[in-house]
Design an enzyme around this catalytic site. Sequence first.
Site, PDB file in Angstrom:
ATOM      1  N   HIS A 197       0.793  -1.235   0.000  1.00 18.32           N
ATOM      2  CA  HIS A 197       0.000   0.000   0.000  1.00 18.32           C
ATOM      3  C   HIS A 197       0.823   1.282   0.000  1.00 18.32           C
ATOM      4  CE1 HIS A 197       0.850  -0.014   4.336  1.00 18.32           C
ATOM      5  NE2 HIS A 197       0.588   1.279   4.301  1.00 18.32           N
TER       6      HIS A 197
HETATM    7  C1  UD1 Z   1      -2.173   5.936   5.166  1.00 13.16           C
HETATM    8  C2  UD1 Z   1      -0.899   6.505   5.754  1.00 13.16           C
HETATM    9  C3  UD1 Z   1       0.178   5.440   5.777  1.00 13.16           C
HETATM   10  C4  UD1 Z   1      -0.296   4.186   6.496  1.00 13.16           C
HETATM   11  C5  UD1 Z   1      -1.627   3.711   5.890  1.00 13.16           C
HETATM   12  C6  UD1 Z   1      -2.172   2.574   6.703  1.00 13.16           C
HETATM   13  C7  UD1 Z   1      -0.575   8.913   5.301  1.00 13.16           C
HETATM   14  C8  UD1 Z   1       0.158   9.905   4.495  1.00 13.16           C
HETATM   15  N1  UD1 Z   1      -0.408   7.616   4.951  1.00 13.16           N
HETATM   16  O1  UD1 Z   1      -1.903   5.576   3.821  1.00 13.16           O
HETATM   17  O2  UD1 Z   1       1.307   5.924   6.459  1.00 13.16           O
HETATM   18  O3  UD1 Z   1       0.670   3.187   6.353  1.00 13.16           O
HETATM   19  O4  UD1 Z   1      -2.570   4.795   5.909  1.00 13.16           O
HETATM   20  O5  UD1 Z   1      -3.066   1.803   5.978  1.00 13.16           O
HETATM   21  O6  UD1 Z   1      -1.269   9.270   6.206  1.00 13.16           O
HETATM   22  N2  UD1 Z   1      -9.111   4.804   0.520  1.00 13.16           N
HETATM   23  C9  UD1 Z   1     -10.348   4.232   0.407  1.00 13.16           C
HETATM   24  N3  UD1 Z   1     -11.028   3.929   1.555  1.00 13.16           N
HETATM   25  C10 UD1 Z   1     -10.544   4.171   2.798  1.00 13.16           C
HETATM   26  C11 UD1 Z   1      -9.285   4.775   2.904  1.00 13.16           C
HETATM   27  C12 UD1 Z   1      -8.580   5.074   1.754  1.00 13.16           C
HETATM   28  O7  UD1 Z   1     -10.835   3.989  -0.694  1.00 13.16           O
HETATM   29  O8  UD1 Z   1     -11.227   3.861   3.805  1.00 13.16           O
HETATM   30  C13 UD1 Z   1      -8.350   5.102  -0.723  1.00 13.16           C
HETATM   31  C14 UD1 Z   1      -8.626   6.488  -1.285  1.00 13.16           C
HETATM   32  O9  UD1 Z   1      -8.599   6.394  -2.668  1.00 13.16           O
HETATM   33  C15 UD1 Z   1      -7.445   7.277  -0.808  1.00 13.16           C
HETATM   34  C16 UD1 Z   1      -6.314   6.248  -0.810  1.00 13.16           C
HETATM   35  O10 UD1 Z   1      -6.954   5.038  -0.437  1.00 13.16           O
HETATM   36  O11 UD1 Z   1      -7.142   8.383  -1.628  1.00 13.16           O
HETATM   37  C17 UD1 Z   1      -5.193   6.557   0.155  1.00 13.16           C
HETATM   38  O12 UD1 Z   1      -5.690   6.752   1.480  1.00 13.16           O
HETATM   39  P1  UD1 Z   1      -4.872   7.659   2.528  1.00 13.16           P
HETATM   40  O13 UD1 Z   1      -5.527   7.572   3.852  1.00 13.16           O
HETATM   41  O14 UD1 Z   1      -4.623   9.013   1.961  1.00 13.16           O
HETATM   42  O15 UD1 Z   1      -3.457   6.975   2.578  1.00 13.16           O
HETATM   43  P2  UD1 Z   1      -3.063   5.456   2.775  1.00 13.16           P
HETATM   44  O16 UD1 Z   1      -2.413   4.994   1.512  1.00 13.16           O
HETATM   45  O17 UD1 Z   1      -4.202   4.686   3.313  1.00 13.16           O
HETATM   46  N1  UDP Z   2      -4.026  -5.293   8.803  1.00 15.04           N
HETATM   47  C1  UDP Z   2      -5.317  -5.790   8.892  1.00 15.04           C
HETATM   48  N2  UDP Z   2      -5.954  -6.148   7.732  1.00 15.04           N
HETATM   49  C2  UDP Z   2      -5.375  -6.057   6.503  1.00 15.04           C
HETATM   50  C3  UDP Z   2      -4.049  -5.546   6.435  1.00 15.04           C
HETATM   51  C4  UDP Z   2      -3.410  -5.161   7.588  1.00 15.04           C
HETATM   52  O1  UDP Z   2      -5.865  -5.899   9.985  1.00 15.04           O
HETATM   53  O2  UDP Z   2      -6.026  -6.396   5.496  1.00 15.04           O
HETATM   54  C5  UDP Z   2      -3.346  -4.899  10.042  1.00 15.04           C
HETATM   55  C6  UDP Z   2      -1.995  -5.548  10.249  1.00 15.04           C
HETATM   56  O3  UDP Z   2      -2.131  -6.808  10.886  1.00 15.04           O
HETATM   57  C7  UDP Z   2      -1.275  -4.516  11.112  1.00 15.04           C
HETATM   58  C8  UDP Z   2      -1.824  -3.205  10.603  1.00 15.04           C
HETATM   59  O4  UDP Z   2      -3.070  -3.509   9.960  1.00 15.04           O
HETATM   60  O5  UDP Z   2      -1.630  -4.664  12.471  1.00 15.04           O
HETATM   61  C9  UDP Z   2      -0.878  -2.584   9.626  1.00 15.04           C
HETATM   62  O6  UDP Z   2      -1.502  -1.540   8.959  1.00 15.04           O
HETATM   63  P1  UDP Z   2      -1.065  -1.038   7.517  1.00 15.04           P
HETATM   64  O7  UDP Z   2      -0.298  -2.085   6.821  1.00 15.04           O
HETATM   65  O8  UDP Z   2      -2.283  -0.524   6.855  1.00 15.04           O
HETATM   66  O9  UDP Z   2      -0.166   0.236   7.852  1.00 15.04           O
HETATM   67  P2  UDP Z   2       1.335   0.487   8.358  1.00 15.04           P
HETATM   68  O10 UDP Z   2       1.610  -0.385   9.504  1.00 15.04           O
HETATM   69  O11 UDP Z   2       2.230   0.233   7.187  1.00 15.04           O
HETATM   70  O12 UDP Z   2       1.327   1.937   8.685  1.00 15.04           O
END
Ligand code: UD1
Ligand code: UDP
Length: 357
Positions: A203
């Site tokens: 991601h």
């Molecule tokens: C964010 C964090 C990242 C973290 C991740 C955990 C920032 C800059 N990044 O990344 O550090 O590792 O969360 O998962 O804060 N979207 C949906 N539904 C949702 C959420 C997101 O469709 O419920 C899609 C949208 O198109 C959105 C994209 O995902 O634009 C990115 O979401 P965003 O929260 O901006 O960043 P993450 O990639 O999730």
């Molecule tokens: N996780 C989850 N379901 C998923 C993917 C990840 O519950 O489909 C959990 C995972 O076990 C961990 C946390 O989400 O505890 C990690 O989050 P993510 O990878 O989104 O973000 P990061 O840790 O890189 O910020």
Amino acid sequence: MNVLSVVGARPQFIKAAPFSRALRARHTEILVHTGQHYDAQMSDVFFDELALPRPDHHLGVGSGPHGAQTAAMLERAEAVMEREAPDRVVVYGDTNSTLAGALAAAKLRIPVAHVEAGLRSFNRAMPEEINRIVADHVSSYLFAPTRTAAGHLAAEGITRGVTLTGDIMYDALLANAPVAAERSQILRRLSLAPGGYALATVHRAANTDATARLGEIIDALALLGEPVVLPLHPRTRAALMAADFEIAPPVRVIDPVGYLDMLALEQGARMILTDSGGVQKEAYLLGVPCVTLRDETEWVETLEGGWNVLAGAETERILAAARRGRPAGAPLPLFGDGRAAERMVEALERDDDSPDG
Ligand code: UD1
Ligand code: UDP
């Protein structure tokens, strides 16, 4: 003591659960959800599974470019903090929700506590690196999960207010792994045999926003020669569709899963391939070999003993890392003792004044 906690993204709900439980045993918590993650499988499922209290305030911010998203959170978080006037504000990790919560509180002169302080990738192209540096430098309480993290803070001149707590995700894992083993049906549902598949998550912006990198990763998964389960973050789903990438068996795309199913998938996997911070660490804690789809990691301890290997986003490098043998022995206890949340609450109680006044 009144403590306002800010959460917004999937890993923050998981980190907030043990802290919230420890805090509420003795104090009052006001829980604020920024709305950064909003799909049921990215948010609600964690509140249900982890028995997290419903947020007292939902800021409803949603997705958007960094500036617009952070600005909306900042404005709305400030209004809530002014109204609630908490004694402390707690932020987790390194997302835009972390940045907004920390900045809003610091400007209101409310002491900020940063859970997961001191992590560094030393790669400022990562949005998370900017968020964690800013959060650390405006925080009064810095909860470092590892010695390495505390060392990074010291190298930046931050020594006051630092507590080596251990990693709060270990608290969460210890509490939930037995529950997952008992309740999760995901292996049966997907007809997977323990040890008979690889688990992958992708991601990071660096991988999803660069078609070439994403293509190399997908090719590697397809060439692994074993079943691969890929619970897909919505961001990656959108990127795959935009690039017209097809995913075929033995790679199996599923929707993001809840924490219990994720722990069950991790525990049963022969190998984990991921660019997630949390998943790398869970792999280490569960003793599952990991390939990290990045060029650096903040969690350098996971590289000890060869349990985790950095493979970037090149097909051949990923395949070579995935085909290495299983490390001998067991991972070392480098992430604390699973009682990080208690130490955090004690630190918040002990230090009555904001260290930098
Ligand atoms: C964010 C964090 C990242 C973290 C991740 C955990 C920032 C800059 N990044 O990344 O550090 O590792 O969360 O998962 O804060 N979207 C949906 N539904 C949702 C959420 C997101 O469709 O419920 C899609 C949208 O198109 C959105 C994209 O995902 O634009 C990115 O979401 P965003 O929260 O901006 O960043 P993450 O990639 O999730
Ligand atoms: N996780 C989850 N379901 C998923 C993917 C990840 O519950 O489909 C959990 C995972 O076990 C961990 C946390 O989400 O505890 C990690 O989050 P993510 O990878 O989104 O973000 P990061 O840790 O890189 O910020």
